[in-house]
Motif scaffolding. Sequence first.
Motif, PDB file in Angstrom:
ATOM      1  N   ALA A   1       0.860  -1.178   0.000  1.00 22.14           N
ATOM      2  CA  ALA A   1       0.000   0.000   0.000  1.00 22.14           C
ATOM      3  C   ALA A   1       0.899   1.230   0.000  1.00 22.14           C
ATOM      4  O   ALA A   1       2.057   1.171   0.397  1.00 22.14           O
ATOM      5  N   GLY A   2       0.335   2.337  -0.464  1.00 22.58           N
ATOM      6  CA  GLY A   2       1.115   3.563  -0.504  1.00 22.58           C
ATOM      7  C   GLY A   2       1.079   4.202  -1.879  1.00 22.58           C
ATOM      8  O   GLY A   2       0.507   3.654  -2.831  1.00 22.58           O
TER       9      GLY A   2
ATOM     10  N   SER B   1      -4.418   2.534  -1.222  1.00 22.75           N
ATOM     11  CA  SER B   1      -4.425   3.080   0.133  1.00 22.75           C
ATOM     12  C   SER B   1      -4.358   1.972   1.173  1.00 22.75           C
ATOM     13  O   SER B   1      -4.725   0.827   0.898  1.00 22.75           O
ATOM     14  N   HIS B   2      -3.913   2.340   2.379  1.00 24.72           N
ATOM     15  CA  HIS B   2      -3.921   1.394   3.489  1.00 24.72           C
ATOM     16  C   HIS B   2      -5.360   1.015   3.852  1.00 24.72           C
ATOM     17  O   HIS B   2      -5.619  -0.106   4.299  1.00 24.72           O
ATOM     18  N   GLU B   3      -6.273   1.933   3.644  1.00 23.91           N
ATOM     19  CA  GLU B   3      -7.677   1.658   3.959  1.00 23.91           C
ATOM     20  C   GLU B   3      -8.244   0.547   3.080  1.00 23.91           C
ATOM     21  O   GLU B   3      -9.171  -0.169   3.477  1.00 23.91           O
TER      22      GLU B   3
ATOM     23  N   CYS C   1      -5.420  -3.000   4.161  1.00 24.71           N
ATOM     24  CA  CYS C   1      -5.426  -3.625   5.489  1.00 24.71           C
ATOM     25  C   CYS C   1      -6.669  -4.473   5.769  1.00 24.71           C
ATOM     26  O   CYS C   1      -6.558  -5.529   6.417  1.00 24.71           O
TER      27      CYS C   1
ATOM     28  N   PRO D   1       0.260  -2.067  10.014  1.00 25.06           N
ATOM     29  CA  PRO D   1       0.449  -1.111   8.914  1.00 25.06           C
ATOM     30  C   PRO D   1       1.867  -0.537   8.957  1.00 25.06           C
ATOM     31  O   PRO D   1       2.381  -0.212  10.025  1.00 25.06           O
ATOM     32  N   THR D   2       2.503  -0.453   7.813  1.00 27.48           N
ATOM     33  CA  THR D   2       3.805   0.196   7.680  1.00 27.48           C
ATOM     34  C   THR D   2       3.742   1.122   6.462  1.00 27.48           C
ATOM     35  O   THR D   2       2.742   1.121   5.731  1.00 27.48           O
ATOM     36  N   ASN D   3       4.802   1.880   6.244  1.00 32.30           N
ATOM     37  CA  ASN D   3       4.778   2.806   5.116  1.00 32.30           C
ATOM     38  C   ASN D   3       4.799   2.101   3.762  1.00 32.30           C
ATOM     39  O   ASN D   3       4.566   2.727   2.739  1.00 32.30           O
TER      40      ASN D   3
ATOM     41  N   GLY E   1       3.031  -0.984   3.329  1.00 28.09           N
ATOM     42  CA  GLY E   1       1.883  -1.849   3.172  1.00 28.09           C
ATOM     43  C   GLY E   1       1.332  -2.370   4.483  1.00 28.09           C
ATOM     44  O   GLY E   1       1.655  -1.864   5.571  1.00 28.09           O
ATOM     45  N   CYS E   2       0.500  -3.399   4.373  1.00 25.74           N
ATOM     46  CA  CYS E   2      -0.117  -4.019   5.536  1.00 25.74           C
ATOM     47  C   CYS E   2       0.454  -5.427   5.700  1.00 25.74           C
ATOM     48  O   CYS E   2       0.514  -6.196   4.734  1.00 25.74           O
TER      49      CYS E   2
END
Length: 266
Positions: free
Chosen positions: A116-117, A123-125, A128, A192-194, A196-197
């Motif tokens: 993600a990113g 998005s993380h939304e 995740c 969560p990280t910068n 991805g999930c």
Amino acid sequence: EALERLIEAKLLQRVVKQTEMEATDEEIDRAITQIAKENNLTLQQLARGVTAHGISFEVYREKIKDEIDRAKIVNSMIRSRIAVEPEEVQKLFLERHGDQPVGGEQVHLRHILVPAGVSVMRSHEAACPEVEKARKEIVSGQKSFETVARKISVLKAESGGDVGWLHADDIAAWMKPAITGLSPGEVSAVIPTNFGCNLLMVVERKSYAPTTLQDATPELEREIFDRKTNEEYIRWVDRLRDQTYIQRKGLFAETTRLLRENATSP
């Protein structure tokens, strides 16, 4: 390069005939039988597999013969001159294991990553919840971690997310809080990280035992021996070339001339 390999093969064939070391039909048969056995195949299945790749079985036998001939030459004329000194083993050991930890714990982990990113335009939304759904399936026993990893993870998916054994000191900082207190078989929360999930599973834990010089020596000796053997084989072939008149014709002659000119030009 193909021509040079053919020249090397011809030189080797000449030495094999001169020294009467040619592989016999019985040796070739034994080698092929062993290859079939190691691959859990019958001889008929091996033959079908060879021909399916566009190679006749007669050509395959000739390739096996060439390998046996080369091994005989290497064993009789090269390996006997190779020696591995203790100092060489010690040096390689320090290169490989000189900075290893002296103790502590190591952990066998599996890892699911759904990226993600900005770089992946997701998005993380969105990412995740997919990992959270996977976590519920794993924890409930509906699916195994390996099965889910192969389906959704972009990290080592082919091995079910298996990242192997990691020493506690080498585990990434973001991973440590997530796996602290987890027993073998337990799964972390979604992380969560910068990039991805993530989802982690502890496969096993054990105390770390440093590799000793005594334990590592057999493998290191083989590695050094094989490297020195290959280097000596190259030198041996070069000496054969120097002692043999090799006439290159047509395009090959012109290519050789241009290569020599380039090598000597300032």
